[in-house]
Design an enzyme around this catalytic site. Sequence first.
Site, PDB file in Angstrom:
ATOM      1  N   GLY A  42       0.787  -1.233   0.000  1.00 43.55           N
ATOM      2  CA  GLY A  42       0.000   0.000   0.000  1.00 43.55           C
ATOM      3  C   GLY A  42       0.814   1.276   0.000  1.00 43.55           C
ATOM      4  O   GLY A  42       0.461   2.246  -0.664  1.00 43.55           O
ATOM      5  N   ASP A  98       1.031   3.594   4.277  1.00 42.99           N
ATOM      6  CA  ASP A  98      -0.288   4.075   3.862  1.00 42.99           C
ATOM      7  C   ASP A  98      -1.162   4.456   5.052  1.00 42.99           C
ATOM      8  O   ASP A  98      -1.802   5.499   5.066  1.00 42.99           O
ATOM      9  CB  ASP A  98      -1.003   3.039   2.966  1.00 42.99           C
ATOM     10  CG  ASP A  98      -0.980   1.628   3.550  1.00 42.99           C
ATOM     11  OD1 ASP A  98      -0.547   1.438   4.710  1.00 42.99           O
ATOM     12  OD2 ASP A  98      -1.396   0.690   2.841  1.00 42.99           O
ATOM     13  N   ASP A 101      -2.669   1.872  11.946  1.00 38.38           N
ATOM     14  CA  ASP A 101      -3.922   1.415  12.537  1.00 38.38           C
ATOM     15  C   ASP A 101      -3.659   1.083  14.012  1.00 38.38           C
ATOM     16  O   ASP A 101      -3.594   1.971  14.847  1.00 38.38           O
ATOM     17  CB  ASP A 101      -4.388   0.206  11.711  1.00 38.38           C
ATOM     18  CG  ASP A 101      -5.736  -0.315  12.096  1.00 38.38           C
ATOM     19  OD1 ASP A 101      -6.581   0.473  12.539  1.00 38.38           O
ATOM     20  OD2 ASP A 101      -5.977  -1.525  11.965  1.00 38.38           O
ATOM     21  N   PHE A 150     -13.193   1.116   7.528  1.00 36.59           N
ATOM     22  CA  PHE A 150     -12.298   0.426   6.613  1.00 36.59           C
ATOM     23  C   PHE A 150     -12.197   1.223   5.314  1.00 36.59           C
ATOM     24  O   PHE A 150     -13.188   1.418   4.612  1.00 36.59           O
ATOM     25  CB  PHE A 150     -12.788  -0.999   6.340  1.00 36.59           C
ATOM     26  CG  PHE A 150     -11.751  -1.814   5.645  1.00 36.59           C
ATOM     27  CD1 PHE A 150     -10.737  -2.413   6.368  1.00 36.59           C
ATOM     28  CD2 PHE A 150     -11.754  -1.953   4.261  1.00 36.59           C
ATOM     29  CE1 PHE A 150      -9.739  -3.147   5.730  1.00 36.59           C
ATOM     30  CE2 PHE A 150     -10.772  -2.682   3.612  1.00 36.59           C
ATOM     31  CZ  PHE A 150      -9.764  -3.276   4.358  1.00 36.59           C
ATOM     32  N   VAL A 151     -10.992   1.696   5.041  1.00 39.51           N
ATOM     33  CA  VAL A 151     -10.815   2.548   3.858  1.00 39.51           C
ATOM     34  C   VAL A 151     -10.029   1.822   2.769  1.00 39.51           C
ATOM     35  O   VAL A 151      -9.240   0.924   3.049  1.00 39.51           O
ATOM     36  CB  VAL A 151     -10.108   3.877   4.228  1.00 39.51           C
ATOM     37  CG1 VAL A 151     -11.019   4.769   5.048  1.00 39.51           C
ATOM     38  CG2 VAL A 151      -8.800   3.638   4.966  1.00 39.51           C
ATOM     39  N   ASP A 157      -6.067  -1.699  -0.011  1.00 33.54           N
ATOM     40  CA  ASP A 157      -6.857  -2.706  -0.719  1.00 33.54           C
ATOM     41  C   ASP A 157      -8.026  -3.257   0.092  1.00 33.54           C
ATOM     42  O   ASP A 157      -8.088  -3.123   1.313  1.00 33.54           O
ATOM     43  CB  ASP A 157      -5.971  -3.891  -1.110  1.00 33.54           C
ATOM     44  CG  ASP A 157      -5.625  -4.756   0.102  1.00 33.54           C
ATOM     45  OD1 ASP A 157      -5.134  -4.217   1.094  1.00 33.54           O
ATOM     46  OD2 ASP A 157      -5.882  -5.970   0.049  1.00 33.54           O
ATOM     47  N   ARG A 163      -6.762  -0.832  -4.913  1.00 33.49           N
ATOM     48  CA  ARG A 163      -5.549  -0.053  -4.609  1.00 33.49           C
ATOM     49  C   ARG A 163      -5.384   1.098  -5.591  1.00 33.49           C
ATOM     50  O   ARG A 163      -4.792   2.121  -5.284  1.00 33.49           O
ATOM     51  CB  ARG A 163      -4.298  -0.945  -4.717  1.00 33.49           C
ATOM     52  CG  ARG A 163      -4.193  -2.009  -3.644  1.00 33.49           C
ATOM     53  CD  ARG A 163      -2.809  -2.640  -3.698  1.00 33.49           C
ATOM     54  NE  ARG A 163      -2.725  -3.884  -2.966  1.00 33.49           N
ATOM     55  CZ  ARG A 163      -2.467  -3.996  -1.667  1.00 33.49           C
ATOM     56  NH1 ARG A 163      -2.297  -2.925  -0.939  1.00 33.49           N
ATOM     57  NH2 ARG A 163      -2.388  -5.180  -1.090  1.00 33.49           N
TER      58      ARG A 163
HETATM   59  P1  5GP Z   1      -1.221  -1.991  12.100  1.00 32.94           P
HETATM   60  O1  5GP Z   1      -0.993  -0.517  12.304  1.00 32.94           O
HETATM   61  O2  5GP Z   1      -2.501  -2.441  12.735  1.00 32.94           O
HETATM   62  O3  5GP Z   1      -0.054  -2.855  12.495  1.00 32.94           O
HETATM   63  O4  5GP Z   1      -1.401  -2.349  10.588  1.00 32.94           O
HETATM   64  C1  5GP Z   1      -1.455  -1.450   9.601  1.00 32.94           C
HETATM   65  C2  5GP Z   1      -1.813  -2.183   8.324  1.00 32.94           C
HETATM   66  O5  5GP Z   1      -3.153  -2.687   8.389  1.00 32.94           O
HETATM   67  C3  5GP Z   1      -1.793  -1.224   7.169  1.00 32.94           C
HETATM   68  O6  5GP Z   1      -0.519  -1.152   6.557  1.00 32.94           O
HETATM   69  C4  5GP Z   1      -2.843  -1.811   6.259  1.00 32.94           C
HETATM   70  O7  5GP Z   1      -2.265  -2.788   5.441  1.00 32.94           O
HETATM   71  C5  5GP Z   1      -3.830  -2.492   7.194  1.00 32.94           C
HETATM   72  N1  5GP Z   1      -5.017  -1.644   7.441  1.00 32.94           N
HETATM   73  C6  5GP Z   1      -5.347  -1.036   8.594  1.00 32.94           C
HETATM   74  N2  5GP Z   1      -6.494  -0.323   8.472  1.00 32.94           N
HETATM   75  C7  5GP Z   1      -6.879  -0.466   7.187  1.00 32.94           C
HETATM   76  C8  5GP Z   1      -8.009   0.041   6.435  1.00 32.94           C
HETATM   77  O8  5GP Z   1      -8.880   0.788   6.872  1.00 32.94           O
HETATM   78  N3  5GP Z   1      -8.051  -0.334   5.123  1.00 32.94           N
HETATM   79  C9  5GP Z   1      -7.128  -1.151   4.547  1.00 32.94           C
HETATM   80  N4  5GP Z   1      -7.283  -1.442   3.257  1.00 32.94           N
HETATM   81  N5  5GP Z   1      -6.074  -1.649   5.234  1.00 32.94           N
HETATM   82  C10 5GP Z   1      -5.947  -1.310   6.536  1.00 32.94           C
END
Ligand code: 5GP
Length: 176
Positions: A42, A98, A101, A150-151, A157, A163
């Site tokens: 991403g 990208d 979260d 969820f975006v 993706d 994407r």
């Molecule tokens: P975290 O911060 O939880 O370790 O993970 C981040 C990853 O979770 C991001 O790089 C992405 O791949 C995925 N992710 C988290 N929130 C979203 C969302 O709203 N949409 C999408 N497509 N992926 C997300």
Amino acid sequence: MELNISVMISEEEIDKKVRELGARISRDYAGRSVHLIGILRGGAFFMCELAKRITVPVTIDFMSVSSYGSGTVSSGVIKIGKDTDESIEGKDVIVVEDIVDTGRTLSYLLEMLKGRKPASIALCTLLDKPERRTHEVKVDYTGFQVPDKFVVGYGLDYAQKYRNLPYIGVVETEGE
Ligand code: 5GP
């Protein structure tokens, strides 16, 4: 099945923000070079656009990482699918993602990269979902804070699709 996607952040808004971030980074790193590490897949879209808006010398590399499950054991391990091609020792590194979260993947990744002795390391993310944070991460450059939805788009993706959308959209679920 095609999903119903509504625009959350338009292409124009993203473009403006990427220019602002590029200008800020160019000011902050004046007289130096920056080494961007894009997190696949991403982060690649955002990184390429950002790189074009930075006016100090830029080099780029990519990594692909994922965190192992969500077990309660604080194993603190991430799985590296693809490591960087070049050493980061002595470089001013900016990790480009990208979305942040829970922060789990990036908190571990940043710790690991610090161990490789860069001159400095910063984090730049297009999107931040602070409500979901479980692992503390210092975000140096943020494009937009977004609510817990969820975006997709601009690199993000849904089952590997969407994407390529030029904007950030929200997948609409029934009843919304
Ligand atoms: P975290 O911060 O939880 O370790 O993970 C981040 C990853 O979770 C991001 O790089 C992405 O791949 C995925 N992710 C988290 N929130 C979203 C969302 O709203 N949409 C999408 N497509 N992926 C997300």
